[in-house]
Design a protein around this motif. Structure first.
Motif, PDB file in Angstrom:
ATOM      1  N   GLY A 228       0.786  -1.233   0.000  1.00 59.03           N
ATOM      2  CA  GLY A 228       0.000   0.000   0.000  1.00 59.03           C
ATOM      3  C   GLY A 228       0.813   1.276   0.000  1.00 59.03           C
ATOM      4  N   ARG A 229       2.108   1.168   0.259  1.00 59.72           N
ATOM      5  CA  ARG A 229       2.876   2.403   0.403  1.00 59.72           C
ATOM      6  C   ARG A 229       4.094   2.430  -0.519  1.00 59.72           C
ATOM      7  NH1 ARG A 229       4.543   3.666   6.213  1.00 59.72           N
ATOM      8  NH2 ARG A 229       5.060   5.678   5.294  1.00 59.72           N
ATOM      9  N   ILE A 230       4.428   3.633  -0.959  1.00 61.76           N
ATOM     10  CA  ILE A 230       5.575   3.839  -1.837  1.00 61.76           C
ATOM     11  C   ILE A 230       6.870   3.540  -1.051  1.00 61.76           C
ATOM     12  CG2 ILE A 230       6.837   5.657  -3.073  1.00 61.76           C
ATOM     13  CD1 ILE A 230       4.379   5.534  -4.543  1.00 61.76           C
ATOM     14  N   ILE A 231       7.773   2.835  -1.685  1.00 61.19           N
ATOM     15  CA  ILE A 231       9.048   2.515  -1.038  1.00 61.19           C
ATOM     16  C   ILE A 231       9.802   3.789  -0.639  1.00 61.19           C
ATOM     17  CG2 ILE A 231      11.367   1.592  -1.543  1.00 61.19           C
ATOM     18  CD1 ILE A 231      10.045  -0.746  -2.860  1.00 61.19           C
ATOM     19  N   HIS A 232       9.784   4.761  -1.550  1.00 60.07           N
ATOM     20  CA  HIS A 232      10.455   6.045  -1.337  1.00 60.07           C
ATOM     21  C   HIS A 232      10.047   6.691  -0.009  1.00 60.07           C
ATOM     22  CE1 HIS A 232      12.638   9.410  -2.859  1.00 60.07           C
ATOM     23  NE2 HIS A 232      11.605  10.200  -3.014  1.00 60.07           N
TER      24      HIS A 232
ATOM     25  N   GLN B  76       9.170   5.229   2.690  1.00 60.21           N
ATOM     26  CA  GLN B  76       9.575   4.457   3.868  1.00 60.21           C
ATOM     27  C   GLN B  76      11.084   4.265   3.904  1.00 60.21           C
ATOM     28  OE1 GLN B  76       6.871   0.787   3.984  1.00 60.21           O
ATOM     29  NE2 GLN B  76       6.661   1.498   1.890  1.00 60.21           N
ATOM     30  N   CYS B  77      11.755   4.855   2.934  1.00 60.28           N
ATOM     31  CA  CYS B  77      13.172   4.527   2.735  1.00 60.28           C
ATOM     32  C   CYS B  77      14.054   5.161   3.805  1.00 60.28           C
ATOM     33  CB  CYS B  77      13.609   5.003   1.359  1.00 60.28           C
ATOM     34  SG  CYS B  77      15.308   4.603   0.961  1.00 60.28           S
ATOM     35  N   GLU B  78      15.045   4.405   4.230  1.00 60.05           N
ATOM     36  CA  GLU B  78      15.972   4.920   5.250  1.00 60.05           C
ATOM     37  C   GLU B  78      16.906   5.987   4.664  1.00 60.05           C
ATOM     38  OE1 GLU B  78      17.376   1.049   5.943  1.00 60.05           O
ATOM     39  OE2 GLU B  78      19.181   1.263   4.735  1.00 60.05           O
ATOM     40  N   ARG B  79      16.982   6.072   3.338  1.00 62.90           N
ATOM     41  CA  ARG B  79      17.843   7.088   2.725  1.00 62.90           C
ATOM     42  C   ARG B  79      17.043   8.325   2.306  1.00 62.90           C
ATOM     43  NH1 ARG B  79      22.732   4.215  -0.611  1.00 62.90           N
ATOM     44  NH2 ARG B  79      23.079   2.514   0.852  1.00 62.90           N
ATOM     45  N   ARG B  80      15.782   8.407   2.704  1.00 60.20           N
ATOM     46  CA  ARG B  80      14.916   9.484   2.255  1.00 60.20           C
ATOM     47  C   ARG B  80      15.453  10.865   2.644  1.00 60.20           C
ATOM     48  NH1 ARG B  80       9.697  10.269   0.311  1.00 60.20           N
ATOM     49  NH2 ARG B  80       9.502  12.501  -0.041  1.00 60.20           N
ATOM     50  N   ALA B  81      16.055  10.961   3.821  1.00 60.27           N
ATOM     51  CA  ALA B  81      16.561  12.258   4.271  1.00 60.27           C
ATOM     52  C   ALA B  81      17.622  12.785   3.312  1.00 60.27           C
ATOM     53  CB  ALA B  81      17.131  12.138   5.684  1.00 60.27           C
ATOM     54  N   HIS B  82      18.406  11.878   2.758  1.00 65.60           N
ATOM     55  CA  HIS B  82      19.418  12.305   1.788  1.00 65.60           C
ATOM     56  C   HIS B  82      18.757  12.835   0.524  1.00 65.60           C
ATOM     57  CE1 HIS B  82      22.743  10.995   4.143  1.00 65.60           C
ATOM     58  NE2 HIS B  82      22.331   9.741   4.200  1.00 65.60           N
ATOM     59  N   TYR B  83      17.646  12.210   0.135  1.00 61.96           N
ATOM     60  CA  TYR B  83      16.897  12.686  -1.038  1.00 61.96           C
ATOM     61  C   TYR B  83      16.392  14.104  -0.802  1.00 61.96           C
ATOM     62  CZ  TYR B  83      12.913  13.151  -4.232  1.00 61.96           C
ATOM     63  OH  TYR B  83      12.011  13.609  -5.158  1.00 61.96           O
TER      64      TYR B  83
ATOM     65  N   PRO C 230      10.641   5.698  -5.859  1.00 60.26           N
ATOM     66  CA  PRO C 230       9.509   6.623  -5.950  1.00 60.26           C
ATOM     67  C   PRO C 230       8.342   6.098  -6.777  1.00 60.26           C
ATOM     68  CG  PRO C 230      11.588   7.758  -6.396  1.00 60.26           C
ATOM     69  CD  PRO C 230      11.881   6.288  -6.379  1.00 60.26           C
ATOM     70  N   ALA C 231       8.554   5.043  -7.562  1.00 60.71           N
ATOM     71  CA  ALA C 231       7.479   4.521  -8.403  1.00 60.71           C
ATOM     72  C   ALA C 231       6.880   3.245  -7.842  1.00 60.71           C
ATOM     73  CB  ALA C 231       8.005   4.259  -9.815  1.00 60.71           C
TER      74      ALA C 231
ATOM     75  N   ILE D  41      18.240  -1.411  -1.133  1.00 61.82           N
ATOM     76  CA  ILE D  41      18.739  -0.037  -1.027  1.00 61.82           C
ATOM     77  C   ILE D  41      19.751   0.090   0.105  1.00 61.82           C
ATOM     78  CG2 ILE D  41      18.053   2.337  -0.501  1.00 61.82           C
ATOM     79  CD1 ILE D  41      15.538   1.832  -2.226  1.00 61.82           C
ATOM     80  N   ARG D  42      19.544  -0.634   1.202  1.00 56.44           N
ATOM     81  CA  ARG D  42      20.542  -0.606   2.270  1.00 56.44           C
ATOM     82  C   ARG D  42      21.864  -1.188   1.759  1.00 56.44           C
ATOM     83  NH1 ARG D  42      19.324  -2.767   8.210  1.00 56.44           N
ATOM     84  NH2 ARG D  42      18.227  -0.782   8.161  1.00 56.44           N
ATOM     85  N   ALA D  43      21.750  -2.181   0.883  1.00 58.50           N
ATOM     86  CA  ALA D  43      22.953  -2.799   0.337  1.00 58.50           C
ATOM     87  C   ALA D  43      23.617  -1.915  -0.724  1.00 58.50           C
ATOM     88  CB  ALA D  43      22.614  -4.152  -0.260  1.00 58.50           C
TER      89      ALA D  43
END
Lengths: 332, 245
Positions: A195-199, A201-208, A236-237, A255-257
């Motif tokens: 139900g939710r976009i990966i972007h 919930q991503c742990e790297r989102r702050a960098h984005y 994001p898709a 993405i963590r990898a």
């Protein structure tokens, strides 16, 4: 599942009569079976021995040949409308479906017989969801996902390459508890997982958000774990709970990898999410090396050149004669 | 010694007969026009950054991409509002902004387009002078409005995917099931270049016609008034009455 369901869950799981589970495998890489073997919430031994009566699964079952076939026949006959079936792999339909046959029957025949008589069908992995890799262009075997190959089934799609065993186990436990499937989205995927976009919930989102991007594999940003957006990450898709549940007992996820998301849980992802290392798809008719930005720039450049040429010709040509004066017009 | 004559011999006087200053472009239309110019400029710049973040690794602004997206989404909503206003003007505006001028339903409009193209192709020395738009210009604006609509729809789909809006989901939520979201992104991006190319064309042709026509075409988008020969206005008046009855 909320904690208030604990008693209900324990009761359901501890029921005397365990539902039979059949695991069918067609055109795929066995990655989804490998994946479920690594499930730890609950682990596969618990699922096989305690939760369900996991009777048929070609990869892990002891029986083979005529014994295995007889077992499947017996389940379909005796447990009609009560057993669960998990399908892994795509179902070929080209040339009568001869590209995947077991015991002289095509995958389509087996799926028709076993899934039609089941209480519910769980399609695990991208191949069973919508054909996955097998269906990617040019799809020589005419492969389809379960819900397209055998229309009208009560089916739940655990998309992903592979499916995440945590989610599949959750669906099985949900079914045991409520005797029904969880809420589904427009592709029949459970909303709790897709139900939710990966972007988001991503742990790297702050960098984005901060504008810190990896621009080359192995560059400073990559070593620091910055956002993989510019490397073609499809976070994001794509929708999935990959960043939350992760893989291999919550060890890591792509993405963590340090690798961008390829949107493996999205519909027809091999065709729609590629190129995996570019932000946007290639524009049809221009080849894979030309980006959309280059085409756009060329369009603008051509326009500027065109109007410049037009303007120059206008200036070189003599200005039009002044309009005829009204008095002259009257005379004529 | 400079000539005392006020006329430049290379640019002789251009008598145009009795004229009037006619209020052609009402202020909502001019607001729409300049609002579009501003929002397309802002949306193109921020949108390009979102597509390809060319400022990387700075530490001064820890929410840089966040700001770009905020500005992009805000101006996207302004863009949408302007478009809706333009749709309303199709029905509520004056004669020269009404939908009849834009949709080529009559043979005369197609013939006019051919004449306009003859002027652009240096076959006719004189442009087709109209009080409002000529048929070619009007038709091209209809085309650009279609691009605006496509940009809005694709933009709302992408916005809805992140926001899960209760209003937008039923309106545009079904679209990614028909056209893949990556292709929607591609369309959204490529159409930006159509706007830029259109802008180049538009300014060039307006300058060209303004120069040949000498009716204050360029001024009109700022002040609303155009210099119109009295007889043309009377003809247009007769046409308007004939169309009404």
């Amino acid at each position: 599942m909320p904690e208030r369901y604990l008693a209900q869950t324990v009761a359901a799981v501890g029921k005397a009569r365990k539902p039979v589970l059949v695991w069918l495998q067609f055109q795929d890489c066995t990655g989804c079976s490998e994946s479920i073997l690594r499930s730890s919430h609950p682990d596969v031994a618990d699922v096989v021995l305690d939760l369900l009566s996991w009777e048929y699964h070609e990869v892990i079952m002891a029986g083979a040949g005529g014994y295995a076939n007889a077992l499947l026949d017996r389940i379909v006959k005796n447990e009609k409308g009560k057993y669960l079936v998990v399908v892994e792999g795509a179902i070929p339909t080209a040339e009568g479906g001869i590209h995947c046959m077991i015991n002289g029957h095509t995958a389509l025949e087996i799926a028709e017989r076993v899934c039609r008589n089941a209480a519910a069908t769980i399609a695990v992995g991208a191949c069973a969801f919508d054909g996955g890799l097998v269906r990617a262009k040019p799809n020589p075997t005419g492969a389809l996902g379960v819900q397209e190959a055998v229309p009208g089934l009560k089916v739940i799609n655990m998309a992903g390459c592979p499916h995440n065993p945590v989610n599949t186990a959750a669906v099985l436990v949900h079914y045991l508890t409520f005797n029904d499937l969880p809420a589904l989205d427009q592709y029949n995927r459970p909303l709790f997982a897709y139900g939710r976009i990966i972007h988001d919930q991503c742990e790297r989102r702050a960098h984005y958000d901060a504008g810190r991007f990896v621009t080359e594999w192995g560059d400073e940003g990559h070593r620091k774990g910055w956002c993989l957006y510019k490397m073609g990450c499809k976070g994001p898709a794509a929708t999935f709970n990959c960043p939350v549940v992760q893989w291999n007992d919550h060890t890591s996820w792509p993405i963590r990898a340090g690798h961008g998301c390829i949107g493996c849980a999205s519909p027809r992802f091999w065709d729609t999410m590629s190129p995996f290392y570019d932000r946007l798809p290639s524009v049809p008719g221009f080849g894979v090396e030309v980006t959309a930005g280059e085409i756009g720039m060329a369009l603008v450049g051509a326009t500027v050149a065109g109007v410049t040429a037009h303007g120059l010709i206008t200036m070189i040509k003599p200005a039009p004669k002044p309009p005829v004066e009204p008095e002259e017009r009257k005379e004529a | 010694m400079p000539s005392s004559s006020l006329t430049d011999p290379r640019h002789p006087l251009q008598p145009i007969g009795p004229t009037v200053g006619l209020y052609v472009w009402q202020y909502p239309l001019r607001l729409f026009h300049w609002g579009m110019v501003l929002s397309i400029a802002v949306l193109s710049f921020t949108g390009y950054y979102i597509h390809d973040p060319f400022i990387v690794g700075q530490v001064k602004y820890p929410f840089l991409m966040g700001w770009f997206r905020f500005v992009h989404e805000t101006f996207g909503m302004i863009f949408l509002a302007l478009f809706l206003m333009r749709i309303a003007l199709f029905f509520q505006g004056n004669r020269w902004v009404g939908w009849r001028q834009y949709v080529p339903l009559h043979v005369s409009q197609w013939k006019e387009m051919v004449n306009v193209m003859k002027f652009y192709g240096f076959i006719n020395p004189k442009p087709v002078s109209k009080i409002g738009h000529n048929a070619m210009a009007a038709f091209s604006y209809l085309g650009i409005y279609a691009v605006v609509l496509a940009e809005i729809v694709t933009g709302l789909v992408l916005y809805n995917r992140l926001r899960h809006s209760a209003v937008l989901a039923p309106l545009v939520g079904w679209i990614p099931g028909v056209v893949n979201v990556q292709n929607l992104r591609l369309i959204h991006f490529l159409l930006m270049f159509v706007f830029i190319a259109f802008g180049v064309f538009h300014v060039h042709l307006c300058m060209l016609i303004s120069r040949v026509e000498k009716r204050g075409l360029m001024d009109s988008i700022f002040i609303g008034y155009k210099v119109i020969p009295q007889d043309e206005l009377e003809e247009e008046q007769k046409k308007a009455i004939a169309e009404r009855s």
